[in-house]
Design a protein around this motif. Structure first.
Motif, PDB file in Angstrom:
ATOM      1  N   GLN A   1       0.842  -1.198   0.000  1.00  0.00           N
ATOM      2  CA  GLN A   1       0.000   0.000   0.000  1.00  0.00           C
ATOM      3  C   GLN A   1       0.874   1.244   0.000  1.00  0.00           C
ATOM      4  O   GLN A   1       1.848   1.322   0.734  1.00  0.00           O
ATOM      5  CB  GLN A   1      -0.914  -0.016   1.223  1.00  0.00           C
ATOM      6  N   VAL A   2       0.497   2.199  -0.841  1.00  0.00           N
ATOM      7  CA  VAL A   2       1.240   3.447  -0.944  1.00  0.00           C
ATOM      8  C   VAL A   2       0.745   4.388   0.161  1.00  0.00           C
ATOM      9  O   VAL A   2      -0.415   4.309   0.577  1.00  0.00           O
ATOM     10  CB  VAL A   2       1.058   4.022  -2.367  1.00  0.00           C
TER      11      VAL A   2
ATOM     12  N   LEU B   1       1.216   3.037 -16.398  1.00  0.00           N
ATOM     13  CA  LEU B   1       1.476   3.198 -14.961  1.00  0.00           C
ATOM     14  C   LEU B   1       0.421   2.512 -14.097  1.00  0.00           C
ATOM     15  O   LEU B   1       0.643   2.312 -12.899  1.00  0.00           O
ATOM     16  CB  LEU B   1       1.508   4.694 -14.597  1.00  0.00           C
ATOM     17  N   GLY B   2      -0.752   2.207 -14.661  1.00  0.00           N
ATOM     18  CA  GLY B   2      -1.861   1.701 -13.844  1.00  0.00           C
ATOM     19  C   GLY B   2      -2.368   2.758 -12.880  1.00  0.00           C
ATOM     20  O   GLY B   2      -2.794   2.459 -11.759  1.00  0.00           O
ATOM     21  N   HIS B   3      -2.333   4.018 -13.329  1.00  0.00           N
ATOM     22  CA  HIS B   3      -2.763   5.131 -12.484  1.00  0.00           C
ATOM     23  C   HIS B   3      -3.421   6.161 -13.388  1.00  0.00           C
ATOM     24  O   HIS B   3      -2.855   6.499 -14.434  1.00  0.00           O
ATOM     25  CB  HIS B   3      -1.544   5.713 -11.761  1.00  0.00           C
ATOM     26  N   HIS B   4      -4.590   6.665 -12.995  1.00  0.00           N
ATOM     27  CA  HIS B   4      -5.463   7.389 -13.921  1.00  0.00           C
ATOM     28  C   HIS B   4      -5.982   8.682 -13.308  1.00  0.00           C
ATOM     29  O   HIS B   4      -6.568   8.656 -12.219  1.00  0.00           O
ATOM     30  CB  HIS B   4      -6.647   6.498 -14.326  1.00  0.00           C
TER      31      HIS B   4
ATOM     32  N   HIS C   1      -6.985   6.704  -5.386  1.00  0.00           N
ATOM     33  CA  HIS C   1      -8.279   6.209  -4.899  1.00  0.00           C
ATOM     34  C   HIS C   1      -8.106   5.101  -3.865  1.00  0.00           C
ATOM     35  O   HIS C   1      -8.894   5.003  -2.928  1.00  0.00           O
ATOM     36  CB  HIS C   1      -9.105   5.656  -6.067  1.00  0.00           C
ATOM     37  N   SER C   2      -7.067   4.273  -4.072  1.00  0.00           N
ATOM     38  CA  SER C   2      -6.935   3.056  -3.265  1.00  0.00           C
ATOM     39  C   SER C   2      -6.665   3.355  -1.791  1.00  0.00           C
ATOM     40  O   SER C   2      -6.830   2.476  -0.952  1.00  0.00           O
ATOM     41  CB  SER C   2      -5.820   2.165  -3.829  1.00  0.00           C
TER      42      SER C   2
ATOM     43  N   GLY D   1      -8.401   8.528  -1.641  1.00  0.00           N
ATOM     44  CA  GLY D   1      -8.357   9.833  -2.311  1.00  0.00           C
ATOM     45  C   GLY D   1      -7.376  10.805  -1.684  1.00  0.00           C
ATOM     46  O   GLY D   1      -7.716  11.954  -1.399  1.00  0.00           O
ATOM     47  N   ARG D   2      -6.150  10.342  -1.450  1.00  0.00           N
ATOM     48  CA  ARG D   2      -5.075  11.216  -0.940  1.00  0.00           C
ATOM     49  C   ARG D   2      -3.998  11.337  -2.011  1.00  0.00           C
ATOM     50  O   ARG D   2      -3.955  10.538  -2.946  1.00  0.00           O
ATOM     51  CB  ARG D   2      -4.461  10.616   0.340  1.00  0.00           C
ATOM     52  N   ILE D   3      -3.139  12.349  -1.857  1.00  0.00           N
ATOM     53  CA  ILE D   3      -2.054  12.563  -2.820  1.00  0.00           C
ATOM     54  C   ILE D   3      -0.846  11.723  -2.405  1.00  0.00           C
ATOM     55  O   ILE D   3      -0.407  11.781  -1.246  1.00  0.00           O
ATOM     56  CB  ILE D   3      -1.702  14.055  -2.918  1.00  0.00           C
ATOM     57  N   THR D   4      -0.336  10.964  -3.374  1.00  0.00           N
ATOM     58  CA  THR D   4       0.802  10.072  -3.118  1.00  0.00           C
ATOM     59  C   THR D   4       1.871  10.276  -4.196  1.00  0.00           C
ATOM     60  O   THR D   4       1.660  10.992  -5.174  1.00  0.00           O
ATOM     61  CB  THR D   4       0.377   8.595  -3.148  1.00  0.00           C
ATOM     62  N   ARG D   5       2.970   9.557  -4.040  1.00  0.00           N
ATOM     63  CA  ARG D   5       4.040   9.586  -5.043  1.00  0.00           C
ATOM     64  C   ARG D   5       3.533   9.120  -6.398  1.00  0.00           C
ATOM     65  O   ARG D   5       4.076   9.516  -7.432  1.00  0.00           O
ATOM     66  CB  ARG D   5       5.227   8.727  -4.585  1.00  0.00           C
ATOM     67  N   LEU D   6       2.501   8.294  -6.422  1.00  0.00           N
ATOM     68  CA  LEU D   6       1.957   7.821  -7.702  1.00  0.00           C
ATOM     69  C   LEU D   6       1.372   8.980  -8.499  1.00  0.00           C
ATOM     70  O   LEU D   6       1.480   9.025  -9.725  1.00  0.00           O
ATOM     71  CB  LEU D   6       0.885   6.752  -7.469  1.00  0.00           C
ATOM     72  N   ASP D   7       0.744   9.926  -7.799  1.00  0.00           N
ATOM     73  CA  ASP D   7       0.152  11.091  -8.461  1.00  0.00           C
ATOM     74  C   ASP D   7       1.246  11.988  -9.035  1.00  0.00           C
ATOM     75  O   ASP D   7       1.136  12.473 -10.169  1.00  0.00           O
ATOM     76  CB  ASP D   7      -0.725  11.853  -7.469  1.00  0.00           C
ATOM     77  N   PHE D   8       2.310  12.194  -8.270  1.00  0.00           N
ATOM     78  CA  PHE D   8       3.423  12.995  -8.785  1.00  0.00           C
ATOM     79  C   PHE D   8       4.157  12.267  -9.911  1.00  0.00           C
ATOM     80  O   PHE D   8       4.644  12.911 -10.840  1.00  0.00           O
ATOM     81  CB  PHE D   8       4.373  13.387  -7.646  1.00  0.00           C
TER      82      PHE D   8
END
Ligand SMILES: C[C@H](O)[C@H](O)[C@H]1CNC2=NC(N)=NC(=O)C2=N1
Length: 103
Positions: free
Chosen positions: A4-5, A56-59, A76-77, A80-87
């Motif tokens: 989990q991120v 990336l499997g990220h949308h 979303h997982s 709904g927070r901001i993670t390294r995946l969003d950046f």
């Protein structure tokens, strides 16, 4: 299953935003708006972003108007927070933006 991120701290978000001019945080969303010379270049960039998102499997949520494109993303997982995946996605989008005439 991947580990989990974690949500990024305010400081971690600020440090990353400093390297991504044009991007901002709006509540729990990482956002940017681009403008284009017309509709078609904006629509083509949507397809290019879709390819990256599948890789990336990220949308992100993509909002296409006539010559504008809005991008809003969080993870979303973890609710709904901001993670390294969003950046990670934002950086990839920034890399391709000039080739589409996005500004
Ligand atoms: C299995 C798949 O990778 C997940 O459902 C991905 C898909 N795209 C996603 N996109 C976003 N923005 N957040 C997620 O948590 C997310 N999860």
């Amino acid at each position: 299953m991947s580990a989990q991120v974690e949500p990024l701290s305010t400081k971690e978000i600020e440090d990353r935003l400093a390297e991504l001019p044009g991007w901002s945080v709006d509540g729990d969303l990482l956002r940017r708006r681009y403008a284009f010379d017309g509709h078609l270049p904006a629509a083509v960039m949507v397809i290019h972003i879709a390819q990256i998102q599948e890789e990336l499997g990220h949308h992100a949520d993509l909002t296409l108007s006539y010559n504008r494109l809005g991008i809003a993303v969080n993870t979303h997982s973890i609710g709904g927070r901001i993670t390294r995946l969003d950046f990670g996605l934002a950086r990839r989008i920034e890399e391709i933006a000039p080739s589409h005439g996005a500004r």
